[in-house]
Design a protein around this motif. Structure first.
Motif, PDB file in Angstrom:
ATOM      1  N   TYR A 162      50.616  99.118  52.224  1.00  0.00           N
ATOM      2  CA  TYR A 162      49.797  99.043  51.028  1.00  0.00           C
ATOM      3  C   TYR A 162      50.424  99.901  49.948  1.00  0.00           C
ATOM      4  O   TYR A 162      51.033 100.930  50.230  1.00  0.00           O
ATOM      5  CB  TYR A 162      48.374  99.561  51.308  1.00  0.00           C
ATOM      6  CG  TYR A 162      47.507  98.599  52.074  1.00  0.00           C
ATOM      7  CD1 TYR A 162      47.568  98.532  53.461  1.00  0.00           C
ATOM      8  CD2 TYR A 162      46.622  97.762  51.419  1.00  0.00           C
ATOM      9  CE1 TYR A 162      46.769  97.646  54.168  1.00  0.00           C
ATOM     10  CE2 TYR A 162      45.817  96.876  52.119  1.00  0.00           C
ATOM     11  CZ  TYR A 162      45.895  96.828  53.489  1.00  0.00           C
ATOM     12  OH  TYR A 162      45.104  95.948  54.186  1.00  0.00           O
ATOM     13  N   PRO A 172      44.015 100.773  47.255  1.00  0.00           N
ATOM     14  CA  PRO A 172      45.254 100.254  47.844  1.00  0.00           C
ATOM     15  C   PRO A 172      45.307  98.736  47.737  1.00  0.00           C
ATOM     16  O   PRO A 172      44.288  98.064  47.901  1.00  0.00           O
ATOM     17  CB  PRO A 172      45.154 100.689  49.312  1.00  0.00           C
ATOM     18  CG  PRO A 172      44.141 101.783  49.344  1.00  0.00           C
ATOM     19  CD  PRO A 172      43.177 101.488  48.249  1.00  0.00           C
ATOM     20  N   THR A 173      46.481  98.207  47.455  1.00  0.00           N
ATOM     21  CA  THR A 173      46.675  96.759  47.422  1.00  0.00           C
ATOM     22  C   THR A 173      47.676  96.362  48.496  1.00  0.00           C
ATOM     23  O   THR A 173      48.695  97.026  48.691  1.00  0.00           O
ATOM     24  CB  THR A 173      47.169  96.265  46.049  1.00  0.00           C
ATOM     25  OG1 THR A 173      48.369  96.970  45.718  1.00  0.00           O
ATOM     26  CG2 THR A 173      46.137  96.496  44.978  1.00  0.00           C
ATOM     27  N   PHE A 174      47.364  95.287  49.176  1.00  0.00           N
ATOM     28  CA  PHE A 174      48.201  94.797  50.276  1.00  0.00           C
ATOM     29  C   PHE A 174      49.561  94.367  49.753  1.00  0.00           C
ATOM     30  O   PHE A 174      49.677  93.699  48.720  1.00  0.00           O
ATOM     31  CB  PHE A 174      47.492  93.622  50.955  1.00  0.00           C
ATOM     32  CG  PHE A 174      48.332  92.912  51.970  1.00  0.00           C
ATOM     33  CD1 PHE A 174      48.901  91.684  51.669  1.00  0.00           C
ATOM     34  CD2 PHE A 174      48.565  93.471  53.212  1.00  0.00           C
ATOM     35  CE1 PHE A 174      49.676  91.024  52.603  1.00  0.00           C
ATOM     36  CE2 PHE A 174      49.334  92.819  54.147  1.00  0.00           C
ATOM     37  CZ  PHE A 174      49.896  91.589  53.848  1.00  0.00           C
TER      38      PHE A 174
END
Lengths: 117, 113
Positions: free
Chosen positions: B36, B44-46
């Protein structure tokens, strides 16, 4: 399409008080998980809700409780706040069984910054 | 006991070069590994993931390598761009059942123009 929304964005509470944080999942998601991220640490799993039931719980005391509503939104409640509860609280939604799907896997909100004084 | 470890708190690279972020884990029951990216004031972004049955997964500029015998994975970013500057978290999950993720402490990547 709105992603995961959390409210409020910031909160200041006094030791011993109680707090409720809210989370609306991404459209199409049915599972909500809560994480605590202390300063300089990675997010730590608090619990996960699915079908309005607590599905799994991390290593957090009973002061931390939650709820999921029929529309899949969720609340995190923390009682008897301690200074050590100061952290960023992250909500993540997902579709059950779709861990690695880019659309239905974990999607995090921007978090609620809780400060306990 | 920290089951997922990111031993480098920070990494600085020049734009256009390769960034390599490392992660070690201790629990051999982990089935999936995810990376992430987190910008300040955002969640958080994947980024990319890999199943334990694979040793490599690629998505554009991002490649994740898994060495199960060493319980080690790494994220390669080629070429690095200033917009890649963020905190990168390694996370692991058991069983693919969408239960809890176990995160490392993160590595702050700074890509200098």
């Amino acid at each position: 399409d709105a992603g995961v929304t959390q409210s409020p964005t910031h909160l200041i509470k006094t030791r011993g008080q109680q707090v409720t944080l809210r989370c609306s999942p991404k459209s199409g998601h049915d599972t909500v998980s809560w994480y605590q991220q202390a300063l300089g640490q990675g997010p730590q799993f608090i619990f996960q809700y699915y079908e309005e039931e607590e599905r799994q719980r991390g290593n957090f005391p009973d002061r931390f409780s939650g709820h999921q509503f029929p529309n899949y939104s969720s609340e995190l409640n923390v009682n008897a706040l301690l200074l050590g509860d100061s952290a960023l609280y992250l909500c993540a939604s997902s579709l059950v069984g779709a861990m690695l799907d880019p659309n239905y896997g974990y999607t995090f909100g921007s978090g609620t910054r809780l400060t306990v004084v | 006991d920290q089951q997922v470890k990111q031993n480098s708190p920070s990494l600085s690279v020049q734009e256009g070069r390769i960034s390599i972020l490392n992660c070690d884990y201790t629990n051999s029951m982990f089935d999936y590994f995810l990376w992430y990216k987190k910008y300040p004031a955002e969640g958080p972004t994947f980024l990319i993931s890999i199943s334990s049955i694979k040793d490599k997964n690629e998505d554009g500029r991002f490649t994740v390598f898994l060495n199960k015998s060493a319980k080690h994975l790494s994220l390669h970013i080629v070429p690095s761009q200033p917009g890649d500057s963020a905190v990168y978290f390694c996370a692991s999950e058991k069983g693919g059942s969408n239960y809890k993720l176990t995160f490392g402490k993160g590595t702050l990547l700074t890509v200098n123009p």
